[in-house]
Every structure is written in structure tokens, then in C-alpha cells.
Design a protein around this motif. Structure first.
Motif, PDB file in Angstrom:
ATOM      1  N   ASN A  53       0.818  -1.208   0.000  1.00 14.51           N
ATOM      2  CA  ASN A  53       0.000   0.000   0.000  1.00 14.51           C
ATOM      3  C   ASN A  53       0.854   1.262   0.000  1.00 14.51           C
ATOM      4  O   ASN A  53       0.448   2.284  -0.558  1.00 14.51           O
ATOM      5  CB  ASN A  53      -0.955   0.002   1.190  1.00 14.51           C
ATOM      6  N   ARG A  54       2.030   1.204   0.633  1.00 20.61           N
ATOM      7  CA  ARG A  54       2.920   2.371   0.616  1.00 20.61           C
ATOM      8  C   ARG A  54       3.386   2.672  -0.802  1.00 20.61           C
ATOM      9  O   ARG A  54       3.410   3.826  -1.234  1.00 20.61           O
ATOM     10  CB  ARG A  54       4.129   2.136   1.515  1.00 20.61           C
ATOM     11  N   ILE A  55       3.761   1.628  -1.550  1.00 24.33           N
ATOM     12  CA  ILE A  55       4.208   1.834  -2.931  1.00 24.33           C
ATOM     13  C   ILE A  55       3.053   2.323  -3.794  1.00 24.33           C
ATOM     14  O   ILE A  55       3.212   3.242  -4.599  1.00 24.33           O
ATOM     15  CB  ILE A  55       4.834   0.556  -3.508  1.00 24.33           C
ATOM     16  N   MET A  70      10.831   4.431  -3.554  1.00 25.62           N
ATOM     17  CA  MET A  70      10.100   3.223  -3.179  1.00 25.62           C
ATOM     18  C   MET A  70      10.957   2.309  -2.307  1.00 25.62           C
ATOM     19  O   MET A  70      10.446   1.664  -1.388  1.00 25.62           O
ATOM     20  CB  MET A  70       9.610   2.493  -4.426  1.00 25.62           C
ATOM     21  N   MET A  71      12.254   2.262  -2.591  1.00 27.93           N
ATOM     22  CA  MET A  71      13.168   1.458  -1.774  1.00 27.93           C
ATOM     23  C   MET A  71      13.197   1.987  -0.345  1.00 27.93           C
ATOM     24  O   MET A  71      13.180   1.215   0.615  1.00 27.93           O
ATOM     25  CB  MET A  71      14.580   1.488  -2.371  1.00 27.93           C
ATOM     26  N   GLN A  72      13.222   3.301  -0.195  1.00 28.47           N
ATOM     27  CA  GLN A  72      13.275   3.908   1.133  1.00 28.47           C
ATOM     28  C   GLN A  72      11.965   3.678   1.891  1.00 28.47           C
ATOM     29  O   GLN A  72      11.974   3.435   3.094  1.00 28.47           O
ATOM     30  CB  GLN A  72      13.556   5.405   1.016  1.00 28.47           C
ATOM     31  N   TRP A  76      13.073  -2.301   0.774  1.00 30.78           N
ATOM     32  CA  TRP A  76      13.346  -3.359  -0.194  1.00 30.78           C
ATOM     33  C   TRP A  76      14.561  -2.982  -1.008  1.00 30.78           C
ATOM     34  O   TRP A  76      14.951  -1.822  -1.099  1.00 30.78           O
ATOM     35  CB  TRP A  76      12.181  -3.525  -1.150  1.00 30.78           C
ATOM     36  N   GLN A  77      15.161  -3.983  -1.648  1.00 35.70           N
ATOM     37  CA  GLN A  77      16.253  -3.732  -2.576  1.00 35.70           C
ATOM     38  C   GLN A  77      15.679  -3.391  -3.940  1.00 35.70           C
ATOM     39  O   GLN A  77      14.494  -3.599  -4.205  1.00 35.70           O
ATOM     40  CB  GLN A  77      17.157  -4.955  -2.657  1.00 35.70           C
ATOM     41  N   GLN A  78      16.540  -2.879  -4.813  1.00 35.06           N
ATOM     42  CA  GLN A  78      16.075  -2.406  -6.112  1.00 35.06           C
ATOM     43  C   GLN A  78      15.395  -3.508  -6.913  1.00 35.06           C
ATOM     44  O   GLN A  78      14.333  -3.295  -7.509  1.00 35.06           O
ATOM     45  CB  GLN A  78      17.252  -1.841  -6.912  1.00 35.06           C
ATOM     46  N   HIS A  79      15.965  -4.700  -6.923  1.00 36.42           N
ATOM     47  CA  HIS A  79      15.368  -5.769  -7.723  1.00 36.42           C
ATOM     48  C   HIS A  79      14.008  -6.192  -7.166  1.00 36.42           C
ATOM     49  O   HIS A  79      13.133  -6.628  -7.907  1.00 36.42           O
ATOM     50  CB  HIS A  79      16.314  -6.971  -7.823  1.00 36.42           C
ATOM     51  N   ARG A 108      10.735   8.125 -13.308  1.00 39.20           N
ATOM     52  CA  ARG A 108       9.622   8.204 -12.364  1.00 39.20           C
ATOM     53  C   ARG A 108       8.491   7.310 -12.856  1.00 39.20           C
ATOM     54  O   ARG A 108       8.133   7.330 -14.023  1.00 39.20           O
ATOM     55  CB  ARG A 108       9.132   9.641 -12.232  1.00 39.20           C
ATOM     56  N   TYR A 109       7.958   6.538 -11.941  1.00 38.05           N
ATOM     57  CA  TYR A 109       6.861   5.625 -12.239  1.00 38.05           C
ATOM     58  C   TYR A 109       5.598   6.159 -11.593  1.00 38.05           C
ATOM     59  O   TYR A 109       5.634   6.698 -10.495  1.00 38.05           O
ATOM     60  CB  TYR A 109       7.162   4.231 -11.674  1.00 38.05           C
TER      61      TYR A 109
END
Length: 117
Positions: A53-55, A70-72, A76-79, A108-109
Motif C-alpha cells: 500500500n505504501r508503494i 520506493m526502496m526507502q 526493499w532492494q532495487q530488484h 519516475r513511475y
């Protein structure tokens, strides 16, 4: 010398099958929580604050989000972020994910808003 001993390779059989009373239930019932109606919105809000939900909240913003943002937000890691975008957001949820990149900036997504229906 004596003849070598011959061992049987059969497994020992139980005399009686185990009773169902001795086994734990597969899905034990969860104890009911005592939450007052005033506390219910706080409990529900905490339950909905998942990494997914955060993403999705970041992607719904007007400018969208970069992968480092999004990682922060999720630790999560980039992959993992990229896999979530491709596997969950696009394939499982079927959302329209778009990306844009300006010169000198990170990609940017964001989620494309659907018009109509």
C-alpha cells in the motif's frame, strides 16, 4: 564362526492409529480482540499500512515515484521493487503503470488514471 545375522528392513508398524484428539488442529481459532468502536479506525489504518500500500500510494501521487523513493519507503532492494512493479502492479493487479524520464533525472513511475467507467 557363526552365520551373519540377518536384519529385517521392514518398518515397525503401529498397533493402533493415532487418535485425532491428540493432534493439534490445522487452523486453530484466533482469540477475539477487544477493540472499542472508537479504536477501530486506528486499528484498520494500521492494518492497511502495508509495504504494498505504501508503494501504491507513492505511485498514485501526481509526480509518481522513483525506485530509490520506493526502496526507502519499503526497505526493499532495487530488484525487489522492480519485481513488485512488474509482477504485482502490472500483472496481478492489472494496473496501468507508466514511466517517464527527464534529462538528468531518475525515471519516475506512476499509475495512469483510467477515465470513464
Amino acid at each position: 564362526m557363526t552365520a551373519p545375522e540377518v536384519h529385517s528392513s521392514t518398518k515397525a508398524k503401529r498397533a493402533t492409529p493415532p487418535s485425532k484428539a491428540g493432534r493439534p488442529k490445522a487452523h486453530p481459532k484466533q482469540p477475539k480482540l477487544s477493540v472499542t468502536p472508537a479504536e477501530l479506525p486506528k486499528v484498520e489504518a494500521a492494518a492497511r499500512n502495508t509495504k504494498q500500500n505504501r508503494i501504491l500510494a507513492l505511485l498514485n501521487e501526481r509526480n509518481g515515484a522513483t525506485i530509490p523513493e520506493m526502496m526507502q519507503a519499503t526497505d526493499w532492494q532495487q530488484h525487489s521493487v522492480r519485481g513488485f512493479l512488474a509482477g504485482t502492479v502490472k500483472k496481478k493487479l492489472g494496473l496501468a503503470l507508466t514511466s517517464s524520464k527527464s534529462d538528468g533525472e531518475l525515471r519516475r513511475y506512476r499509475l495512469e488514471t483510467r477515465r470513464g467507467r
